[in-house]
Design a protein around this motif. Structure first.
Motif, mmCIF file in Angstrom:
data_model
loop_
_atom_site.group_PDB
_atom_site.id
_atom_site.type_symbol
_atom_site.label_atom_id
_atom_site.label_comp_id
_atom_site.label_asym_id
_atom_site.label_seq_id
_atom_site.Cartn_x
_atom_site.Cartn_y
_atom_site.Cartn_z
ATOM 1 N N THR A 92 24.295 13.191 30.205
ATOM 2 C CA THR A 92 23.061 13.624 30.866
ATOM 3 C C THR A 92 23.462 14.242 32.187
ATOM 4 O O THR A 92 24.247 13.657 32.938
ATOM 5 C CB THR A 92 22.104 12.448 31.114
ATOM 6 N N GLU A 142 21.768 16.016 35.691
ATOM 7 C CA GLU A 142 20.514 16.156 36.430
ATOM 8 C C GLU A 142 20.783 16.806 37.781
ATOM 9 O O GLU A 142 21.797 16.536 38.425
ATOM 10 C CB GLU A 142 19.855 14.792 36.649
ATOM 11 N N GLN A 160 18.529 18.012 41.444
ATOM 12 C CA GLN A 160 17.314 18.144 42.238
ATOM 13 C C GLN A 160 17.553 19.275 43.233
ATOM 14 O O GLN A 160 18.523 19.240 43.995
ATOM 15 C CB GLN A 160 17.000 16.839 42.971
ATOM 16 N N THR A 188 13.213 18.290 39.830
ATOM 17 C CA THR A 188 14.286 17.540 39.172
ATOM 18 C C THR A 188 14.417 18.079 37.757
ATOM 19 O O THR A 188 13.464 18.017 36.978
ATOM 20 C CB THR A 188 13.981 16.034 39.132
ATOM 21 N N SER A 211 16.688 18.070 34.185
ATOM 22 C CA SER A 211 17.609 17.203 33.452
ATOM 23 C C SER A 211 17.860 17.763 32.064
ATOM 24 O O SER A 211 16.992 18.419 31.476
ATOM 25 C CB SER A 211 17.022 15.785 33.310
ATOM 26 N N THR A 261 19.832 16.219 28.332
ATOM 27 C CA THR A 261 20.579 15.173 27.633
ATOM 28 C C THR A 261 21.180 15.764 26.364
ATOM 29 O O THR A 261 20.605 16.667 25.737
ATOM 30 C CB THR A 261 19.683 13.978 27.265
ATOM 31 N N VAL A 313 14.764 9.135 32.627
ATOM 32 C CA VAL A 313 14.685 10.440 33.274
ATOM 33 C C VAL A 313 13.478 10.506 34.198
ATOM 34 O O VAL A 313 13.566 10.951 35.349
ATOM 35 C CB VAL A 313 14.634 11.559 32.213
ATOM 36 N N VAL A 335 12.974 10.972 38.823
ATOM 37 C CA VAL A 335 12.461 12.212 39.399
ATOM 38 C C VAL A 335 12.292 12.073 40.915
ATOM 39 O O VAL A 335 11.596 11.179 41.398
ATOM 40 C CB VAL A 335 11.116 12.605 38.746
#
Length: 394
Positions: free
Chosen positions: A54, A56, A58, A127, A129, A131, A202, A206
């Motif tokens: 994963t 991620e 921001q 945010t 993301s 996966t 997830v 955030v």
């Protein structure tokens, strides 16, 4: 020959940098340049051997990638597939599929075809993301799924020997950069896991940071620090990032910098950031001062350069969305250097205020018996919110 003795003289400080920020992030390629990226100390230690992940990020930005170009969040290039063994970012193709959020694994790509990635570049923090595990992939924006699929590189194992870069696409290991494949944004957080996070996990992340001990977390850069040598700390295992600069056609020099921000409801003495001087003289000592404290709003520690909120009553987003300060540093020989910095104010939801019948929480009215019309309640709100009314008691 005649010996010549060179006598050292005191040099003036040459720069001021923000080295710590409490609520800001790292401004990357937003100063008119586009050549800056971040290189992990050991990308191999993060990605080698993974069969799931994963990723991620921001960030906030108003700068779209050029047509035909990318906004590159995370890339990993290794020997078996030097160009994008792992790629996470957006690709803009106005004549084709438009601007899409994508994932690359071993040179193959999938996209969130139903989501317009232009929406990510509205200047607001987002945010984002992705996966990937056992061939299943899913994209999320602010915790909401925006695309998914199956059967994508289900048997692939990420090879070792590679480099991890944030902010640019690699066409060779640690290189092959192109000026239309650049992230121009303020980055607040990047994290990489060794598994596919659940939708609930997830969503919970955030706009938040996660603990360094979070399950499956391999690396996390929260971009609240930037050393004077250009290093960003990894909170998990010390796999730090270093600011690097690409060269070649189309690249313009850029200097990444930490931004400073605070919420409009922050209390007095909130730490906003820390300024640090750059000076050619080794082991120099400095004294810091504010030549402009934004009308008494901010203060600075004379020894450490730590900037704090002095008067919270003067902070209101609806009045001023940012404030400028000027920091002066003085070295031990009395030489000075000044630089202006901007502190952004983050909007928070203000409570509405009843203005009729005396106003406030204690508004009162007198009603004659046998009358059904009592009063018209009026209220104002500093935020542009729609107001609804109800009776909570009585």
């Amino acid at each position: 020959g005649v010996p010549i003795t060179v006598t050292d003289v005191n040099d003036v400080p040459t720069d001021l940098l923000i080295t710590d920020t409490s609520t800001g992030g790292l401004s990357l390629n937003q100063d008119g340049g586009n050549d800056a990226y971040l290189l992990a100390a050991d990308g191999d230690a993060i990605f080698a051997g993974l069969t799931a992940t994963t990723m991620e990020i921001q960030f906030s930005s108003t700068t779209l990638p050029v047509d035909g170009g990318d906004a590159d969040f995370v890339t990993y290039a290794a020997a078996t597939q030097s160009s994008n063994n792992i790629w996470f970012g957006t690709w803009r193709n106005d004549a084709g599929a438009g601007h899409q959020l994508g994932l690359g694994v071993d040179g193959a790509y999938v996209y969130a075809t139903g989501y317009d990635a232009n929406l990510l570049f509205d200047g607001e923090p987002h945010t984002v993301s992705v996966t990937w595990e056992a061939g299943n992939y899913e994209f999320f924006v602010d915790g909401v799924s925006v695309g998914s699929g199956t059967g994508f590189k289900s048997s692939h194992t990420v090879p070792g020997g590679g480099e991890l870069v944030i902010g640019m696409e690699q066409d060779s290991i640690g290189g092959g950069f192109q000026s239309d494949q650049v992230l121009q944004a303020t980055v607040y957080d990047v994290r990489i896991f060794d598994d596919a996070r659940t939708p609930a996990e997830v969503l919970a992340g955030v706009g938040q940071t996660v603990a360094p001990t979070e399950g499956g977390l391999l690396a996390n850069w929260v971009f609240n620090d930037l050393s004077t040598s250009g290093v960003v700390t990894d909170t998990v295992s010390g796999n730090d990032l270093t600011v690097m600069h690409a060269s070649g056609a189309g690249f313009i020099g850029s200097v990444p910098s930490l931004t400073m921000a605070l919420s409009e409801d922050a209390p007095d003495l909130t730490v906003v950031g820390t300024a640090a001087a750059i000076d050619p003289d080794a082991a120099e000592t400095f004294t810091y001062a504010l030549l402009d404290d934004a009308g008494g709003r901010f203060d600075i520690n004379t020894a450490s350069g730590e900037i704090t909120l002095l008067d919270s009553s003067l902070i209101d987003f609806e009045t001023f969305s940012s404030h400028n300060i000027t920091v002066q540093v003085t070295d031990s020989g009395g030489l000075t250097y000044n630089e202006a910095f901007t502190i952004a104010v983050i909007d928070v939801n203000d409570a509405p205020l009843i203005t009729s019948d005396g106003g406030g929480a204690t508004a009162t009215i007198s009603v004659q018996e046998n009358f059904t019309a009592v009063t018209d309640v009026d209220a104002t709100d500093a935020d542009p919110d729609a107001l609804t009314y109800s009776i909570s008691g009585g």
